[in-house]
Design a protein around this motif. Structure first.
Motif, PDB file in Angstrom:
ATOM      1  N   TYR A   4      36.749  29.461  78.750  1.00 30.54           N
ATOM      2  CA  TYR A   4      35.308  29.424  78.965  1.00 30.54           C
ATOM      3  C   TYR A   4      35.038  30.148  80.276  1.00 30.54           C
ATOM      4  O   TYR A   4      35.709  29.904  81.284  1.00 30.54           O
ATOM      5  N   THR A   5      34.069  31.064  80.281  1.00 31.54           N
ATOM      6  CA  THR A   5      33.768  31.876  81.464  1.00 31.54           C
ATOM      7  C   THR A   5      32.300  31.749  81.838  1.00 31.54           C
ATOM      8  O   THR A   5      31.418  31.866  80.981  1.00 31.54           O
ATOM      9  N   ALA A   6      32.062  31.505  83.119  1.00 33.53           N
ATOM     10  CA  ALA A   6      30.708  31.516  83.673  1.00 33.53           C
ATOM     11  C   ALA A   6      30.695  32.502  84.831  1.00 33.53           C
ATOM     12  O   ALA A   6      31.622  32.511  85.656  1.00 33.53           O
ATOM     13  N   ASP A  19      25.811  39.454  84.769  1.00 32.61           N
ATOM     14  CA  ASP A  19      26.116  39.803  83.389  1.00 32.61           C
ATOM     15  C   ASP A  19      27.257  40.818  83.367  1.00 32.61           C
ATOM     16  O   ASP A  19      27.167  41.883  83.992  1.00 32.61           O
ATOM     17  N   GLU A  40      33.546  38.211  78.546  1.00 35.24           N
ATOM     18  CA  GLU A  40      32.210  37.776  78.179  1.00 35.24           C
ATOM     19  C   GLU A  40      31.947  36.367  78.686  1.00 35.24           C
ATOM     20  O   GLU A  40      32.868  35.569  78.881  1.00 35.24           O
ATOM     21  N   ARG A  41      30.670  36.061  78.856  1.00 36.36           N
ATOM     22  CA  ARG A  41      30.301  34.713  79.265  1.00 36.36           C
ATOM     23  C   ARG A  41      30.476  33.737  78.104  1.00 36.36           C
ATOM     24  O   ARG A  41      30.456  34.115  76.939  1.00 36.36           O
ATOM     25  N   GLY A  42      30.638  32.462  78.453  1.00 30.09           N
ATOM     26  CA  GLY A  42      30.717  31.421  77.449  1.00 30.09           C
ATOM     27  C   GLY A  42      32.113  31.235  76.910  1.00 30.09           C
ATOM     28  O   GLY A  42      33.110  31.653  77.506  1.00 30.09           O
ATOM     29  N   PHE A  43      32.195  30.600  75.755  1.00 32.75           N
ATOM     30  CA  PHE A  43      33.484  30.318  75.124  1.00 32.75           C
ATOM     31  C   PHE A  43      34.028  31.579  74.482  1.00 32.75           C
ATOM     32  O   PHE A  43      33.307  32.340  73.848  1.00 32.75           O
ATOM     33  N   ASN A  44      35.338  31.766  74.649  1.00 30.81           N
ATOM     34  CA  ASN A  44      35.976  32.982  74.176  1.00 30.81           C
ATOM     35  C   ASN A  44      37.389  32.630  73.732  1.00 30.81           C
ATOM     36  O   ASN A  44      38.130  31.959  74.462  1.00 30.81           O
TER      37      ASN A  44
END
Length: 449
Positions: free
Chosen positions: A111-113, A117, A136-140
């Motif tokens: 998970y990335t925050a 952008d 990318e942001r969010g779950f990956n």
């Protein structure tokens, strides 16, 4: 035993019923009882001896296994083992599975925050390959792997690694055969493989100390250089660990491109050496050089035709008390990169000298728990006026980033990691936080020093 009991009962009964029982008959019965007692005592002694021998062998086997485990765990504090030895072919198997490959799976997720952008963000002064951007942001799902390895015959070993991308696509990451019986310390590997240059390039992502590669790897190698080609290694017959490598590649991967020179567009050589410092420490040093030719290499619509040369100096130090890294260990590593890019970039002649470096340390302060920190910085070059505002124009910026991590290992097969990065690789500062898991199941080869 039943015979002994029956004989004893018969003797007692006979004595009671016939007081005048003949002495010679009594003597015969007593002799038979003594013989049976002696026979069973002999059998019991034999069984006890066999049991003691089995226990001794079991203890010896356990001690040998524990010694081997300690040797593997203590590898950082011993003479660095040659990479072709550590990544040894899987043991031969018998029965129905004798010809089936060993299959292992590596699952990665995160998970990335981030404060900025990541879409379209590059690194001013450097052309980044598409694999080298921010996540990318969010779950990956991250990049997972399926690995198939097997001995082909007494002379060859095979490896096939599929990378499963977050987009649900399967790519061949590595697919090569390797010799196992050339002798003289020589090993030949051919197919699709990661280059042996530098310290981290041929390390698969699930074995990185951090969740991502340092800035110089992203800028100069697109994160990790892998291509179709052939690799020759030679382990010198010396007390000091010394290994040489030479490689020839097709030249389709960044920083090469277009398979120049008739499909032989990239060449690399390297040498590494290392040894012990007492019982608790060891070191490894290497020097690498790559020459990569590009024909119409396309990065974000900008075409480059020319040549890039890259040199890498690497140094690694590892410490574990008494050579046992189970409870505590420390790994310090750093690399310096220097690159020359010469040719035509969007029809403008360029001759750029650029560099970058990183230093990192990871300390396992107790069993299963580790903490680490990394600093990386890049030095771009000025560009001709015609390229002002282009990707190669750093605009006076010197990109840098600092990263910290905390890691908990559920076992040697499972990892949970939290990582924070502050980077100033562009005109806007960015803070990034990652939560990552990595698990491995199935028979998986050990990793190099």
């Amino acid at each position: 035993m039943r015979r002994l009991m029956n004989a004893a009962a018969l003797a007692g009964l006979t004595s009671i019923c016939s007081p005048a029982f003949a002495d010679d008959d009594l003597s015969s019965i007593r002799a038979e009882i003594d013989a049976m007692r002696s026979e069973y005592q002999s059998r019991i002694s034999d069984l006890e001896a066999r049991l003691a021998e089995a226990e001794r062998r079991a203890a010896s086997a356990e001690a040998t296994a524990n010694s081997a485990q300690r040797a593997v765990a203590a590898a950082p504090a011993t003479v660095p083992v040659p990479r072709q030895t550590i990544a040894a072919p899987t043991p031969a198997r018998t029965g129905d599975n004798a010809f089936n490959p060993a299959i292992s799976v590596v699952l990665n997720g995160q998970y990335t925050a981030s404060s900025e952008d990541p879409d379209g963000v590059g690194m001013p002064g450097f052309s980044l390959d598409e694999e080298a951007g921010r996540p990318e942001r969010g779950f990956n799902l991250g990049e997972s792997e399926v690995v198939l390895t097997a001995n082909i015959d007494p002379s060859l070993y095979g490896n096939l690694t599929f990378a499963l991308t977050p987009e649900g696509e399967a790519e061949v990451e590595e697919a090569y055969i390797q010799t196992t019986a050339l002798g003289g310390g020589v090993t030949l590997r051919g197919g699709r493989l990661f280059s042996g240059i530098g310290y981290l390039n041929e390390v698969h992502g699930h074995n990185w100390s951090f969740s991502d590669q340092p800035l110089p790897y992203r800028a100069f190698l697109g994160g990790q250089y892998g291509d179709d080609g052939v690799q020759l290694r030679w382990l010198a017959p010396l007390d000091q660990y010394v290994e040489f490598g030479a490689e020839l590649y097709k030249g389709d991967s960044f920083p090469a491109g277009g398979a120049a020179n008739g499909g032989a567009g990239a060449q690399a050589v390297w040498v590494r050496t290392g040894g012990d410092i007492g019982d608790s420490s060891s070191w490894l040093a290497s020097a690498s050089y790559m020459n990569a030719d590009a024909e119409d290499r396309d990065i974000d619509g900008a075409l480059f035709t020319g040549n890039e040369t890259l040199g890498i100096l690497s140094l690694v130090y590892k410490w574990a008390p008494g050579g046992n890294r189970r409870d505590r260990n420390l790994t310090l590593s750093g690399e310096y990169f220097f690159d020359t890019m010469e040719g035509d970039y969007d029809a403008v002649a360029v001759n750029l000298d650029r560099s970058g470096w990183y230093a990192q340390g990871v300390y396992q302060f107790r069993r299963r728990w580790s903490a680490g920190v990394r600093y990386a910085a890049m030095t771009p070059d000025s560009v001709p006026a015609a390229l002002t505002g282009s990707t190669l124009d750093a605009g006076g910026l010197d990109p840098w980033a600092v990263t910290a991590l905390l890691e908990f290992d559920t076992s040697e097969f499972g990892r949970l990691r939290a990582q924070f990065t502050h980077d100033e690789t562009g005109p806007i500062e960015n803070d990034e936080f990652r939560l990552q898991y990595t698990v491995i199941y199935g028979p998986h080869s050990a990793h190099r020093y």
